[in-house]
Design a protein around this motif. Structure first.
Motif, PDB file in Angstrom:
ATOM      1  N   GLU A 185       0.768  -1.031  -0.274  1.00  8.81           N
ATOM      2  CA  GLU A 185      -0.013  -0.115  -0.101  1.00  8.81           C
ATOM      3  C   GLU A 185       0.780   1.140  -0.051  1.00  8.81           C
ATOM      4  O   GLU A 185       0.643   2.273  -0.586  1.00  8.81           O
ATOM      5  N   GLU A 186       2.033   1.231   0.745  1.00  6.99           N
ATOM      6  CA  GLU A 186       2.907   2.455   0.925  1.00  6.99           C
ATOM      7  C   GLU A 186       3.356   2.861  -0.538  1.00  6.99           C
ATOM      8  O   GLU A 186       3.961   3.980  -0.841  1.00  6.99           O
ATOM      9  N   ASP A 187       3.333   1.891  -1.536  1.00  9.13           N
ATOM     10  CA  ASP A 187       3.968   2.386  -3.040  1.00  9.13           C
ATOM     11  C   ASP A 187       2.893   2.759  -3.599  1.00  9.13           C
ATOM     12  O   ASP A 187       3.117   3.230  -5.103  1.00  9.13           O
ATOM     13  N   TRP A 188       1.637   2.772  -3.407  1.00  6.64           N
ATOM     14  CA  TRP A 188       0.643   3.244  -4.477  1.00  6.64           C
ATOM     15  C   TRP A 188       0.626   4.487  -4.958  1.00  6.64           C
ATOM     16  O   TRP A 188       0.495   4.574  -6.193  1.00  6.64           O
TER      17      TRP A 188
ATOM     18  N   ARG B  73       3.268   6.504  -5.510  1.00  2.37           N
ATOM     19  CA  ARG B  73       4.405   6.486  -6.453  1.00  2.37           C
ATOM     20  C   ARG B  73       3.991   5.946  -7.824  1.00  2.37           C
ATOM     21  O   ARG B  73       4.359   6.329  -8.934  1.00  2.37           O
TER      22      ARG B  73
END
Lengths: 411, 63
Positions: free
Chosen positions: A171-174, A176
């Motif tokens: 989720e933390e990459d969404w 970017r």
């Protein structure tokens, strides 16, 4: 503001020696601001041409009739997909072909067959409850505010959340991912595309390496379990598949939601129809897909042929805007009218032939859920005068910003 | 009425099934299979709608 628009001039016009002058048209949708302002109006001015040559971008054929489009996309041996993601002129922003879109038969069939069961109507139904939760959470943030940017607050995050959670991207990459893919798809300056393509490649290489031995029960785990030619995918093939699915799965649904809500926000009577009969929403979605088939795809001619009296040479590019397939009067009477009472709609928003959009069934679910959940909370709304609608052109035209307002109940 | 699908043209749009649910089934990969060798009279409209909606024109009907 002025009513006089400067006439667009095609840079470095190219007419190949085998192209008759009579077939050349002043058509350059990828660079003409008139197309960005009104993509369907721009395309439809050429709808009766059948086959013509655009001298833009190194030159390419354009096909404007559903029957001709069908013939082309159903014949991948002559009309190859090997540059379908890079577009026209033939280019590649990835070291190898995207899988499965840039493969031709027989390889294409192997990879497509491995993926199809996961994208079939029966399979994607399992994603519906999660998608509905994502939509409700997004709406809870804006409903009482009385205004939002439909793209930023709803149309961009919804498909990203649905696809990325299914695929298994953390989720933390969404955020970017959204940025890189938006750059690649929106035909921003070449430098920025190359930079974002490189960043996405580096990210996916890391992802594939980290996940190579892990079965998390997500879509990427299924890709790793898939078999082609009787063997599992190589690391490169898994990476090429991840790249293609990310590219195809995110931006296109955002654009579709944008076109649907732009139409609805400017047609209050259709909002009333939905409020009176929410069960019509799947028909509304299908008709809006037909009316706003915004994707253009391309093919690469593999050998010299006579195509309906037109001499095409090996190496020619053919542009296939799906809008011509969806808005052909031979397919659908009064094709420029939105009529949600149409029966058995035949349209090409998802293309046709073996490369038919793999994610079509998921996209339809996402659109239906977007409209159902939105209208359950915000049944009546319109474009805001407070900030402008911002559009982009290119091969997937749509909206960068779509500001909406609605009345809120006072407590 | 008989309905026939050309499997070399079917690519899994699934529109036949959406408009003609009782005539056109979908397999696990989403491709069309036709349950009735002869379409029952009551389902002829579904057969026509499902065939008409196919973007590939892969379904043919005959009397």
């Amino acid at each position: 503001m002025t009513d006089v628009q400067e006439r667009h001039v095609i840079a470095d016009p190219t007419v190949a020696p085998h192209v008759p002058e009579a077939l050349v048209r002043d058509f350059d949708y990828k660079h003409d601001p008139a197309y960005t302002r009104d993509p369907f109006g721009y395309l439809m001015r050429y709808r009766d041409e059948g086959i013509f040559w655009s001298p833009a971008d190194g030159g390419y054929w354009v096909v404007t009739k559903a029957e001709l489009i069908r013939e082309i996309v159903q014949d991948p041996e002559v009309f190859s997909n090997q540059y379908s993601l890079g577009g026209i002129p033939p280019a590649r922003f990835w070291p190898r072909p995207g899988i499965p879109d840039e493969l031709d038969p027989p390889e294409h069939r192997e990879f497509r067959n491995a993926l199809s069961p996961h994208f079939a109507p029966r399979a994607v139904v399992s994603l519906v409850p999660g998608a509905r939760d994502f939509a409700r959470n997004l709406l809870a943030r804006v409903a009482k505010r009385g205004h939002c940017d439909l793209i930023r607050d709803f149309a961009l995050p919804l498909p990203t959340q649905v696809f990325a959670s299914w695929f298994g991207l953390p989720e933390e990459d969404w955020p970017r991912l959204e940025g890189w893919i938006s750059d690649l798809v929106r035909k921003v300056p070449l430098e920025q595309r190359v930079a974002s393509g490189g960043a996405l490649a580096a990210y996916l290489i890391g992802f594939v390496d980290a996940r190579w031995e892990q079965d998390n029960g997500d879509l990427f785990s299924e890709v790793l379990k898939a078999r082609v030619f009787g063997r599992p995918l190589t690391r490169e093939e898994a990476l090429d598949t991840a790249y293609q699915l990310c590219l195809a799965g995110l931006d296109t649904v955002t654009e579709s939601i944008g076109w649907a809500f732009h139409h609805l926000a400017t047609h209050a009577e259709l909002q009333e129809t939905i409020a009176a009969e929410p069960a019509l929403i799947p028909d509304v979605v299908e008709e809006l897909l037909r009316q706003y088939s915004f994707i253009s795809t391309s093919r690469y001619v593999t050998r010299d042929i006579d195509f309906h009296g037109v001499r095409m040479h090996a190496g020619d590019s053919v542009d296939v805007p799906t809008a011509y397939g969806s808005r052909d009067a031979a397919e659908c009477p009064f094709p420029d009218q939105v009529d949600v009472t149409r029966k058995a709609i035949r349209q090409m928003a998802f293309g046709a032939g073996p490369h038919r959009c793999l994610g079509a069934h998921l996209a339809r679910h996402e659109l239906v859920i977007a409209l159902e959940e939105w209208h359950a909370v915000i049944p009546s709304y319109r474009l805001s005068e407070a900030s402008p609608v911002i559009r982009h052109g290119g091969g997937a035209p749509g909206f960068d910003s779509l500001p909406l307002v609605w009345a809120t109940a006072r407590s | 009425m008989r309905a026939q699908v050309d499997p070399s043209l079917c690519v899994g749009h699934g529109r036949c099934n959406a408009y003609g649910t009782d005539v056109y089934g979908l397999d696990d990969a989403g491709y069309c299979h036709i349950g009735h060798a002869v379409v029952p009279t009551a389902l002829e409209q579904q057969a026509r709608d499902g065939a008409a909606a196919c973007p590939e024109r892969a379904i043919s009907l005959s009397e």
